[in-house]
Write an enzyme that holds these catalytic residues in place. Structure first.
Site, PDB file in Angstrom:
ATOM      1  N   ASP A  36       9.184   2.352   1.666  1.00 22.65           N
ATOM      2  CA  ASP A  36       8.049   3.121   2.168  1.00 22.65           C
ATOM      3  C   ASP A  36       7.958   2.877   3.675  1.00 22.65           C
ATOM      4  O   ASP A  36       7.557   1.808   4.119  1.00 22.65           O
ATOM      5  CB  ASP A  36       6.770   2.658   1.457  1.00 22.65           C
ATOM      6  CG  ASP A  36       5.529   3.403   1.927  1.00 22.65           C
ATOM      7  OD1 ASP A  36       5.566   4.006   3.014  1.00 22.65           O
ATOM      8  OD2 ASP A  36       4.509   3.358   1.211  1.00 22.65           O
ATOM      9  N   PHE A  48       0.862  -1.190   0.000  1.00 22.03           N
ATOM     10  CA  PHE A  48       0.000   0.000   0.000  1.00 22.03           C
ATOM     11  C   PHE A  48       0.894   1.235   0.000  1.00 22.03           C
ATOM     12  O   PHE A  48       1.782   1.359   0.835  1.00 22.03           O
ATOM     13  CB  PHE A  48      -0.926   0.036   1.223  1.00 22.03           C
ATOM     14  CG  PHE A  48      -1.837   1.238   1.196  1.00 22.03           C
ATOM     15  CD1 PHE A  48      -2.997   1.228   0.441  1.00 22.03           C
ATOM     16  CD2 PHE A  48      -1.512   2.396   1.896  1.00 22.03           C
ATOM     17  CE1 PHE A  48      -3.823   2.351   0.384  1.00 22.03           C
ATOM     18  CE2 PHE A  48      -2.327   3.515   1.843  1.00 22.03           C
ATOM     19  CZ  PHE A  48      -3.490   3.492   1.085  1.00 22.03           C
ATOM     20  N   LYS A  71       2.700   9.371   8.572  1.00 20.36           N
ATOM     21  CA  LYS A  71       1.988   8.915   9.760  1.00 20.36           C
ATOM     22  C   LYS A  71       2.578   9.392  11.097  1.00 20.36           C
ATOM     23  O   LYS A  71       2.196  10.433  11.590  1.00 20.36           O
ATOM     24  CB  LYS A  71       1.836   7.391   9.720  1.00 20.36           C
ATOM     25  CG  LYS A  71       0.889   6.947   8.581  1.00 20.36           C
ATOM     26  CD  LYS A  71       0.253   5.598   8.822  1.00 20.36           C
ATOM     27  CE  LYS A  71      -0.937   5.390   7.893  1.00 20.36           C
ATOM     28  NZ  LYS A  71      -0.613   4.779   6.610  1.00 20.36           N
TER      29      LYS A  71
HETATM   30  C1  LIG Z   1      -0.867   5.087   5.212  1.00 19.54           C
HETATM   31  C2  LIG Z   1       0.178   4.720   4.237  1.00 19.54           C
HETATM   32  C3  LIG Z   1       0.407   5.491   3.084  1.00 19.54           C
HETATM   33  C4  LIG Z   1      -0.451   6.671   2.724  1.00 19.54           C
HETATM   34  O1  LIG Z   1      -0.355   7.697   3.664  1.00 19.54           O
HETATM   35  P1  LIG Z   1      -1.414   8.904   3.622  1.00 19.54           P
HETATM   36  O2  LIG Z   1      -0.882   9.856   4.644  1.00 19.54           O
HETATM   37  O3  LIG Z   1      -2.743   8.333   3.966  1.00 19.54           O
HETATM   38  O4  LIG Z   1      -1.397   9.453   2.252  1.00 19.54           O
HETATM   39  C5  LIG Z   1       1.445   5.120   2.261  1.00 19.54           C
HETATM   40  N1  LIG Z   1       2.214   4.053   2.537  1.00 19.54           N
HETATM   41  C6  LIG Z   1       2.020   3.292   3.627  1.00 19.54           C
HETATM   42  C7  LIG Z   1       2.925   2.137   3.887  1.00 19.54           C
HETATM   43  C8  LIG Z   1       0.987   3.586   4.508  1.00 19.54           C
HETATM   44  O5  LIG Z   1       0.776   2.810   5.570  1.00 19.54           O
END
Ligand SMILES: *Cc1c(COP(=O)(O)O)cnc(C)c1O
Length: 414
Positions: free
Chosen positions: A227, A142, A256
């Protein structure tokens, strides 16, 4: 207890949503206040919060250090554009580079999707002179909900109805290096992975796979991006999850937990790539403004001062062991996995009813996909609070099993 009764304050808020807020989410509760690892709903009920705003509130709620940093900065200077130097950004860049250990440069934005978007733009700009643009990512990953990042995401459900999608992405199964090698073509610029897949169901990637991936990227001169939007800021037991793998990425993304609840994201880029995104190539109006960077500085200071990464590592290991024993007593739990305070329980059933039971018992938890119960509590969670949550989970699993058995008996009688 919840919004079921139309008389409650929570229900009144829910009714406003029905007209004035787009129905992209399905909230179950109106939260109005928090302190430490607890939150209160609009009707005064208290909950133990193992969601932390989806791995965001790393210091818990209303941590005095964060409250003070934000308040003081708000009274001094909330926002200036990036057409001016800002002293907090000049502190945060070096702080992040220091905890990441080495020569890093940052681009600040407001969210995880934007941080990954910056990495994708970095890959394309870097690949331009090399005839390369494609980014390979993993199935189950994700990376966000913008058009580029939902295309990067290795899950069909986020793409449905949004075609045509941008070109330039390929997906391969996680952990399968041969498949990745086959997917890399002469136009591939970068590989983007999560060290622990969060939304995908708390899947911890094998560090050996990541090391081989690093070697492959070096051989083929590909950029390797991690990520760290969900895993970063101490959650997995180190500042960043890649630090426990022996793999140093060429860039990584944060969001986050970075601001402890104040929106801020970052693309943290190896300094040798610093010139790739030159003047005018990328921008964000709010990105890294004084308020957001002051929050991130307070988060980093507090994680360090309170030893929260080490705490996450130790408490996470204890929870994994306890939950492993619990799984032995409850056959519906098929797997317990995770790293630090990023924990998943794979169920042999949809997780929704269990989340509802937990909420009724005063514990907030998350799903990751259909069948994984996800725990991403504040890093300030105490062992006593963790024990309380596990006891509640044990009760809820027992009641759920009893209810299911009762339903079976009733069905057999009918
Ligand atoms: C939550 C998340 C995102 C997206 O972050 P947003 O602040 O909602 O745009 C991207 N990568 C990972 C691994 C995430 O957990």
């Amino acid at each position: 207890m919840e919004t079921a009764s139309s008389q409650t304050a929570g229900a009144a808020i829910a009714r406003v949503y029905e007209q004035f807020i787009l129905p992209t989410y399905s909230p179950a509760l109106a939260l109005v206040r928090g302190a430490g690892c607890h939150v209160w709903d609009a009707d005064g009920n208290r909950y133990l919060d193992l969601t932390a705003g989806i791995a965001v509130n790393v210091l818990g709620h209303a941590h005095p250090a964060l409250v003070q940093a934000i308040s003081q900065q708000a009274a001094r200077l909330i926002h200036v554009s990036n057409n001016f130097y800002n002293e907090r950004q000049a502190e945060l860049g070096p702080r992040l580079a220091a905890v990441a250990g080495g020569d890093w440069s940052c681009f600040f934005c407001n969210s995880g999707a934007e941080a990954n978007e910056a990495l994708i733009k970095l890959a394309r700009r870097w690949g331009r002179d090399r005839g390369r643009y494609r980014v390979v990512t993993l199935l189950g990953s994700f990376h966000g909900r913008t058009l580029a990042t939902l295309t990067a995401t290795g899950q069909e459900k986020v793409k449905e109805g949004f075609q045509p999608l941008p070109d330039g992405f390929a997906h391969v199964p996680a952990g399968d290096l041969a498949a990745l090698e086959r997917a890399v073509t002469s136009d591939t610029a970068a590989v983007l992975v999560e060290a622990v897949q969060g939304e995908g169901g708390i899947i911890v990637l094998d560090p050996e796979y990541l090391r081989q991936l690093r070697q492959f990227c070096d051989r083929r001169e590909l950029l390797l991006f991690v990520d760290e939007v969900q895993t970063g800021m101490g959650r997995t037991g180190s500042w960043f999850a890649w630090q426990q793998t022996g793999v140093r990425p060429d860039a990584f993304s944060l969001a986050k937990g970075l601001g402890g609840g104040v929106p801020i994201g970052a693309a943290v880029v190896d300094r040798r790539l610093r010139a790739v995104l030159g003047p005018g190539t990328h921008a964000s109006t709010f990105g890294g403004n004084p308020l957001a960077t002051a929050a991130a500085l307070a988060v980093i200071d507090t994680i360090e001062r309170e030893g929260l990464a080490e705490h996450a590592r130790a408490l996470g290991a204890w929870m994994l062991a306890e939950l492993g024993r619990l799984a032995g007593r409850h056959p519906i739990v098929k797997d317990v996995r995770g790293k630090g305070l990023m924990i998943g329980l794979l169920l042999d059933a949809p997780v929704r009813p269990l989340l509802d039971r937990l909420r009724a018992a005063g514990v907030l938890a998350l799903a990751a996909g259909e069948r994984v119960l996800r725990l991403v509590p504040p890093l300030v969670l105490t062992q006593a609070e963790a024990a309380q949550a596990i006891a509640a989970l044990e009760r809820c699993l027992g009641e759920w099993a009893a209810a299911a058995a009762g339903a079976d008996t009733a069905a057999a009688r009918a």
